[in-house]
Write an enzyme that holds these catalytic residues in place. Structure first.
Site, mmCIF file in Angstrom:
data_model
loop_
_atom_site.group_PDB
_atom_site.id
_atom_site.type_symbol
_atom_site.label_atom_id
_atom_site.label_comp_id
_atom_site.label_asym_id
_atom_site.label_seq_id
_atom_site.Cartn_x
_atom_site.Cartn_y
_atom_site.Cartn_z
ATOM 1 N N ASP A 53 47.523 0.451 36.997
ATOM 2 C CA ASP A 53 48.288 -0.206 38.071
ATOM 3 C C ASP A 53 48.811 0.759 39.126
ATOM 4 O O ASP A 53 49.420 0.338 40.112
ATOM 5 C CB ASP A 53 49.435 -1.032 37.494
ATOM 6 C CG ASP A 53 50.463 -0.199 36.721
ATOM 7 O OD1 ASP A 53 50.427 1.046 36.808
ATOM 8 O OD2 ASP A 53 51.297 -0.809 36.013
ATOM 9 N N ARG A 111 42.861 21.667 41.725
ATOM 10 C CA ARG A 111 42.765 21.791 40.275
ATOM 11 C C ARG A 111 41.464 22.474 39.860
ATOM 12 O O ARG A 111 40.497 22.521 40.617
ATOM 13 C CB ARG A 111 42.824 20.393 39.640
ATOM 14 C CG ARG A 111 44.090 19.612 39.934
ATOM 15 C CD ARG A 111 43.836 18.133 39.735
ATOM 16 N NE ARG A 111 45.056 17.337 39.682
ATOM 17 C CZ ARG A 111 45.702 16.862 40.736
ATOM 18 N NH1 ARG A 111 45.238 17.112 41.957
ATOM 19 N NH2 ARG A 111 46.796 16.137 40.597
ATOM 20 N N ASP A 150 42.265 18.970 34.715
ATOM 21 C CA ASP A 150 42.805 18.392 35.945
ATOM 22 C C ASP A 150 44.313 18.596 36.051
ATOM 23 O O ASP A 150 44.910 18.202 37.056
ATOM 24 C CB ASP A 150 42.471 16.899 36.037
ATOM 25 C CG ASP A 150 42.986 16.108 34.849
ATOM 26 O OD1 ASP A 150 42.628 16.459 33.705
ATOM 27 O OD2 ASP A 150 43.757 15.158 35.043
ATOM 28 N N ARG A 152 56.674 15.286 44.350
ATOM 29 C CA ARG A 152 56.874 16.667 43.891
ATOM 30 C C ARG A 152 56.473 17.633 44.997
ATOM 31 O O ARG A 152 55.565 17.352 45.790
ATOM 32 C CB ARG A 152 56.086 16.952 42.612
ATOM 33 C CG ARG A 152 54.610 17.060 42.792
ATOM 34 C CD ARG A 152 53.915 17.604 41.547
ATOM 35 N NE ARG A 152 53.863 16.648 40.472
ATOM 36 C CZ ARG A 152 52.842 15.818 40.247
ATOM 37 N NH1 ARG A 152 51.785 15.836 41.049
ATOM 38 N NH2 ARG A 152 52.845 14.997 39.238
ATOM 39 N N GLY A 209 44.693 8.765 40.714
ATOM 40 C CA GLY A 209 44.683 7.351 40.417
ATOM 41 C C GLY A 209 46.007 6.654 40.638
ATOM 42 O O GLY A 209 46.047 5.423 40.730
#
Length: 484
Positions: A137, A198, A265, A191, A91
């Site tokens: 957002d 997952r 997740d 990262r 997201g």
């Protein structure tokens, strides 16, 4: 500037097709101010030769790296605090690139594909909205990015399998957040991680009763991350994930680390931790210590992390029942407990810098270490105990003349020292590092994190943060803990 010959793009996730992810675009940020670039990590994947301008282009504006297909928001579901959520997915992030690690960089790691270098992901956090953002957002606070860098650096120093904070770029937006003073500064983080597949990725496929997708995911993850497992051996794949997860959990515990949000997740098939939102390191032994203010029942408390990981593994096993018989999957899951205890013994020996003396003696040392930490209460801080007694007998004079000498007087301590001195020191020459001449180790407690952030927030002073990263890396070199 030409890329290093060590840069080897291998965009494997894109080959799965558009049922597993969505092509997206990064947000257009008003500013891109480089705050942290991890050249040590970049060198392992051939990206250390980028200029700062090129770095910002790829990790602030997200111009695709050569040979990469472009950003993909991955699709997944998950249990959040044990409540199933089918509305998840990337997201506020995406998979930006996949590339091979230099083979020599993988030496000493538990990775069956280390001969050619592990397949690694560059994933983002705070890169804008996606189809899975819901009402959010898609942004990351700068403070959250700083905290993620610090967590990853500390865990890497302590030998915990972890993603590495690769890049942090401030993006010039004012964000409103309910859990910290607002407006607050914004950032985008990248990262470097060993897979973003997952448990929840499998759960999503199972939710839609798509046995074909589950089989495809198993083969994808098996071939890339657990190739020692035979093709088609679904219980064998689960066994490999259970083993990796048990090792990770044991390393967290030995490091005194609390992840904070062990939803399905946030756990992946390679047993490498990632996505550090709320996290803490223990000040002292406290089984019920939690990292997230919203974890009001202590579901993910320090001592409940093994339970949380095992529960998450059972959800993965449930998803795999769509393509495999239940009993072999149950047998694989039942291996978690013995594997966790085995890895916990090894992790504590690693932290104490001594060699194994066999299962019984190693268990005595583990038990006596925990007993000493428990007895010492708040006065016996977690990290200093391992610092004081690193490599056992070789540290005796140092520990007994140090600031915690008064704590080393009880019968519980005598039991600990007896168990410790039974074990031969492992590479005692490590004590020659300058860090061990100091009276205190490097820690990562919340008060120091807030001090680091306060310097940035009040005066844009990054020197405190930069010095801390330098000291953590020096500590990692001094510890030289095996198997990170």
């Amino acid at each position: 500037m030409p890329l290093s010959p060590d840069y080897r793009p291998v965009p494997r996730f894109a080959l799965l097709g558009d049922e597993y992810g969505d092509a997206v675009e990064a947000a257009k940020f008003p500013e891109t101010i480089l705050r942290f670039r991890n050249d040590r990590a970049a060198a392992t994947v051939g990206l250390d030769t980028l200029t700062d301008d090129e770095w910002i282009a790829h990790f602030g504006r997200f111009d695709p790296l050569p040979g990469q297909p472009g950003p993909v928001a991955m699709r997944y579901h998950g249990h959040q605090f044990r409540t199933y959520n089918p509305d998840l997915g990337d997201g506020r992030g995406f998979l930006a690139a996949q590339l091979r690690e230099r083979a020599q960089a993988a030496s000493g790691r538990v990775a069956s594909d280390s001969a050619e270098g592990r397949l690694l992901d560059l994933g983002t956090k705070g890169s804008g909205t996606t189809p899975w953002s819901r009402t959010a957002d898609g942004r990351l606070t700068l403070k959250g990015g700083v905290r993620e860098v610090l967590a990853a650096e500390m865990l890497e120093a302590l030998g915990v399998p972890t993603s590495r904070a690769f890049s942090l770029i401030e993006t010039g937006e004012a964000l409103e957040r309910g859990d910290e003073p607002s407006p607050t500064r914004s950032a985008v983080l990248v990262r470097l991680s060993h897979s973003h597949i997952r448990f929840g990725t499998f759960q999503r496929a199972a939710y839609f009763r798509r046995a074909d997708m589950v089989e495809t995911l198993v083969e994808h993850a098996r071939a890339l991350y657990h190739p020692e497992v035979a093709a088609g051996d679904v219980p064998g794949f689960l066994t490999a994930v259970v083993e990796a997860s048990a090792r990770l959990t044991a390393r967290w515990v030995a490091a005194g680390f609390v992840h904070g949000v062990l939803n399905t997740d946030n756990l992946n098939v390679t047993g490498e931790s990632f996505d550090y939102g709320p996290w803490r390191f223990l000040p002292s032994y406290e089984p019920g210590f939690t990292a997230a203010y919203f974890d009001q029942t202590g579901l993910y408390a320090f001592a409940r992390q093994p339970e949380a990981v095992f529960w998450a593994l059972t959800q993965l096993g449930g998803a795999l029942k769509l393509v495999a018989d239940a009993q072999p999957l149950t047998d694989a899951l039942n291996g978690f407990g013995p594997a966790y205890i085995r890895h916990l013994r090894a992790a504590f020996l690693n932290r104490l810098g001594v060699k194994s003396l066999g299962e019984a003696a190693d268990q005595r040392l583990l038990d006596s270490t925990l007993a000493l930490l428990r007895e010492g209460g708040e006065a016996m801080r977690w990290e200093p105990l391992f610092f004081d007694w690193f490599t056992g007998f070789a540290s005796s004079a140092r520990a007994l003349s140090g600031p915690r000498a008064a704590l080393y007087q009880s019968k519980t301590f005598a039991d600990f020292r007896f168990a410790l001195f039974d074990h031969e020191p492992d590479r005692p020459e490590r004590l020659e590092a300058p860090m061990f001449a100091a009276s205190e180790p490097e820690e990562m407690l919340i008060d120091e994190v807030e001090t680091i952030w306060a310097a940035i927030a009040a005066g844009d002073d990054w020197s405190v943060f930069e010095r801390k990263v330098e000291r953590l890396r020096a500590a990692g070199s001094a510890w030289s803990l095996q198997g990170c």
